[in-house]
Design an enzyme around this catalytic site. Sequence first.
Site, mmCIF file in Angstrom:
data_model
loop_
_atom_site.group_PDB
_atom_site.id
_atom_site.type_symbol
_atom_site.label_atom_id
_atom_site.label_comp_id
_atom_site.label_asym_id
_atom_site.label_seq_id
_atom_site.Cartn_x
_atom_site.Cartn_y
_atom_site.Cartn_z
ATOM 1 N N LYS A 1 8.819 -7.485 1.938
ATOM 2 C CA LYS A 1 7.513 -6.964 2.382
ATOM 3 C C LYS A 1 6.933 -6.040 1.325
ATOM 4 O O LYS A 1 5.759 -6.170 0.954
ATOM 5 C CB LYS A 1 7.683 -6.183 3.682
ATOM 6 C CG LYS A 1 6.508 -5.297 4.059
ATOM 7 C CD LYS A 1 6.658 -4.604 5.396
ATOM 8 C CE LYS A 1 7.263 -3.260 5.310
ATOM 9 N NZ LYS A 1 6.422 -2.153 4.841
ATOM 10 N N ASN A 2 7.761 -5.134 0.802
ATOM 11 C CA ASN A 2 7.224 -4.087 -0.082
ATOM 12 C C ASN A 2 7.012 -4.547 -1.518
ATOM 13 O O ASN A 2 6.484 -3.799 -2.336
ATOM 14 C CB ASN A 2 8.124 -2.851 -0.025
ATOM 15 C CG ASN A 2 8.033 -2.187 1.349
ATOM 16 O OD1 ASN A 2 7.175 -2.527 2.162
ATOM 17 N ND2 ASN A 2 8.944 -1.276 1.628
ATOM 18 N N ASP B 1 14.007 4.164 3.805
ATOM 19 C CA ASP B 1 13.811 3.065 4.757
ATOM 20 C C ASP B 1 15.109 2.634 5.418
ATOM 21 O O ASP B 1 15.086 1.908 6.412
ATOM 22 C CB ASP B 1 13.173 1.849 4.056
ATOM 23 C CG ASP B 1 11.756 2.159 3.618
ATOM 24 O OD1 ASP B 1 11.199 1.390 2.819
ATOM 25 O OD2 ASP B 1 11.218 3.189 4.052
ATOM 26 N N ARG C 1 -0.902 1.394 6.536
ATOM 27 C CA ARG C 1 -1.226 2.481 5.587
ATOM 28 C C ARG C 1 -1.288 1.942 4.164
ATOM 29 O O ARG C 1 -2.014 2.451 3.339
ATOM 30 C CB ARG C 1 -0.159 3.584 5.627
ATOM 31 C CG ARG C 1 0.392 3.856 6.977
ATOM 32 C CD ARG C 1 -0.369 4.917 7.734
ATOM 33 N NE ARG C 1 -0.080 4.793 9.162
ATOM 34 C CZ ARG C 1 -1.020 4.837 10.110
ATOM 35 N NH1 ARG C 1 -2.272 4.996 9.760
ATOM 36 N NH2 ARG C 1 -0.719 4.721 11.374
ATOM 37 N N ARG D 1 6.700 -6.090 12.052
ATOM 38 C CA ARG D 1 5.860 -5.760 10.879
ATOM 39 C C ARG D 1 6.633 -6.010 9.593
ATOM 40 O O ARG D 1 6.053 -6.267 8.544
ATOM 41 C CB ARG D 1 5.439 -4.281 10.913
ATOM 42 C CG ARG D 1 4.424 -3.928 11.956
ATOM 43 C CD ARG D 1 3.876 -2.550 11.714
ATOM 44 N NE ARG D 1 3.483 -2.380 10.313
ATOM 45 C CZ ARG D 1 3.218 -1.201 9.762
ATOM 46 N NH1 ARG D 1 3.307 -0.108 10.478
ATOM 47 N NH2 ARG D 1 2.850 -1.103 8.495
ATOM 48 N N CYS E 1 1.405 8.843 10.349
ATOM 49 C CA CYS E 1 2.032 7.937 11.329
ATOM 50 C C CYS E 1 3.318 8.609 11.798
ATOM 51 O O CYS E 1 3.653 9.711 11.378
ATOM 52 C CB CYS E 1 2.303 6.585 10.703
ATOM 53 S SG CYS E 1 3.450 6.661 9.342
ATOM 54 N N VAL F 1 12.081 12.452 1.979
ATOM 55 C CA VAL F 1 10.871 11.720 1.591
ATOM 56 C C VAL F 1 9.748 11.851 2.617
ATOM 57 O O VAL F 1 8.623 12.211 2.285
ATOM 58 C CB VAL F 1 11.201 10.218 1.347
ATOM 59 C CG1 VAL F 1 9.948 9.445 0.952
ATOM 60 C CG2 VAL F 1 12.270 10.079 0.268
ATOM 61 N N ILE G 1 -3.010 10.853 0.708
ATOM 62 C CA ILE G 1 -3.268 9.977 -0.445
ATOM 63 C C ILE G 1 -3.814 10.782 -1.619
ATOM 64 O O ILE G 1 -4.473 10.241 -2.514
ATOM 65 C CB ILE G 1 -4.227 8.825 -0.072
ATOM 66 C CG1 ILE G 1 -5.553 9.354 0.505
ATOM 67 C CG2 ILE G 1 -3.580 7.852 0.898
ATOM 68 C CD1 ILE G 1 -6.588 8.254 0.693
ATOM 69 N N ASP G 2 -3.494 12.075 -1.629
ATOM 70 C CA ASP G 2 -4.002 12.956 -2.695
ATOM 71 C C ASP G 2 -3.532 12.511 -4.086
ATOM 72 O O ASP G 2 -4.279 12.607 -5.070
ATOM 73 C CB ASP G 2 -3.583 14.393 -2.431
ATOM 74 C CG ASP G 2 -2.070 14.537 -2.264
ATOM 75 O OD1 ASP G 2 -1.473 13.725 -1.530
ATOM 76 O OD2 ASP G 2 -1.469 15.412 -2.909
ATOM 77 N N LEU G 3 -2.324 12.007 -4.176
ATOM 78 C CA LEU G 3 -1.814 11.580 -5.493
ATOM 79 C C LEU G 3 -2.580 10.352 -5.993
ATOM 80 O O LEU G 3 -2.867 10.220 -7.190
ATOM 81 C CB LEU G 3 -0.319 11.272 -5.410
ATOM 82 C CG LEU G 3 0.584 12.439 -4.991
ATOM 83 C CD1 LEU G 3 2.028 11.972 -4.878
ATOM 84 C CD2 LEU G 3 0.462 13.615 -5.956
ATOM 85 N N ARG H 1 0.959 10.934 5.767
ATOM 86 C CA ARG H 1 0.761 9.890 4.741
ATOM 87 C C ARG H 1 -0.484 10.252 3.916
ATOM 88 O O ARG H 1 -1.468 9.567 3.919
ATOM 89 C CB ARG H 1 0.581 8.508 5.375
ATOM 90 C CG ARG H 1 1.660 8.043 6.286
ATOM 91 C CD ARG H 1 3.033 7.909 5.674
ATOM 92 N NE ARG H 1 3.231 6.808 4.773
ATOM 93 C CZ ARG H 1 3.678 5.598 5.144
ATOM 94 N NH1 ARG H 1 3.863 5.359 6.402
ATOM 95 N NH2 ARG H 1 3.876 4.645 4.274
#
Length: 416
Positions: free
Chosen positions: A22-23, A305, A92, A397, A116, A327, A123-125, A121
Amino acid sequence: MKSVYIRGNASLYGEVTIQGSKNAALPIMAAALLVPGMCVLRNCPCITDVEYMCRILTSIGCRIERRGREIRIDAGALTDSRLPEKYVTRMRSSVMLMGPLLGRIGEVSLSHPGGCVIGDRPIDLHIKALSRMGAACRDEGDRLSAVSCGLRGTLVRLDYPSVGATENVIMAAVAADGVTCLENCAQEPEIGWLCDFLTACGASITKKGPGRLLICGQKKLHPCAYTIPADRIVAGTYLCACLAAGGEALLRGAPEGENEALEQTALRMGAGLKRSKDALWIKRTGTLLTPGRVETGSYPAFPTDLQSPLLVAMAQAEGESSMKETVFNGRFGVVEELNRMGAGIEVKKNTARVPGARRLKGKHVRAAELRGGAALVIAGLCADGETIVENRFYVDRGYEDICRDLRLLGACVQDG
Ligand code: EPZ
């Protein structure tokens, strides 16, 4: 809502083929936006997140053809830059479409992916890096937009090795004018697979050392056919299932060299592992030993994960152990349900203390996110009696068919 029904207290014996990752698939599908023409992606996992990504790409003008695990993406004629809210809020990782859309058509807008259950989560980076490359980003509260009249290559040093931000910068840099030096980037295997796909399309990406990439932009890209690699997290999940429930499993296609931290932990817990050319065999028939302290981190540290799936094995082990999650700040949500089954886990700040040697009892539990849901299914394999895991859609998912796979490993699992 579909559930998973598990009759527990039985060891696993069997073999299963590991699905596509998936990733790896999601960023590679996003990267196909950079390529004018039809890319052919093989071994794509049949999971909800891939389906959502197909719908997002179709909504902005891509022509998509799906034949089982083969997905053809033609991004030759993009027609929109606004990402559909109903998919962005569910997935996301749609934020990783910012880089390729800015690079390809110079604009993108999307609703905030938001937090979530596994934690914040932000997204500043992503924003900081893309702004440094010449994008003008505007945060309008619930929506985010970015425009660029031409991204430029530059030095980008991430404050944290974020996987998604790394992927966004790589894709933006491939389209940018000039050379981008990306430092302190994520080193997860999926980054390598994304670079591999883009290189196969004609991009120029060089690894200059751990966490350091050099990307020469604006190379002419051409379509390619690419096979998505096996999913290291799915392989790791089934390895944890065998650790927890006991028995023997052959994981066909399990990626080599991508799960070292987990495999070392499994050896510490008394499992036997044997690697053949294209499979990993695991056997755990004796006492399950405590692994002691385990701490998640960015690759090559123990993967966040697999934190929840390993917690279940820890709860079965002889002796106390601890899991430190560094994390995501909300990734112990599943502990409440595990404790209803008798796991006896105590969470303090970002560390879970697992007393071990617990006989779990089958219960009716609810999944609230992907990997926690998989952990509850594993707990059902170890528990006395029947376990029902509700909200199976969370598990779907990321896992093509967890019931099919666990039945192949000899588990008594039904879906309903
Ligand atoms: C990717 O998520 C994976 N998702 C996640 O897998 C995985 O858990 C995560 O990487 C870490 O390995 C996909 O690849 C689709 P991050 P991502 O950006 O990119 C903070 C699963 O179960 N951060 O590396 O969203 C963030 O809050 C999923 O398959 C910022 O602070 O992860 C987190 O604490 C879950 N600002 C940490 O970095 C940012 O701008 C890691 O996030 C971005 C991230």
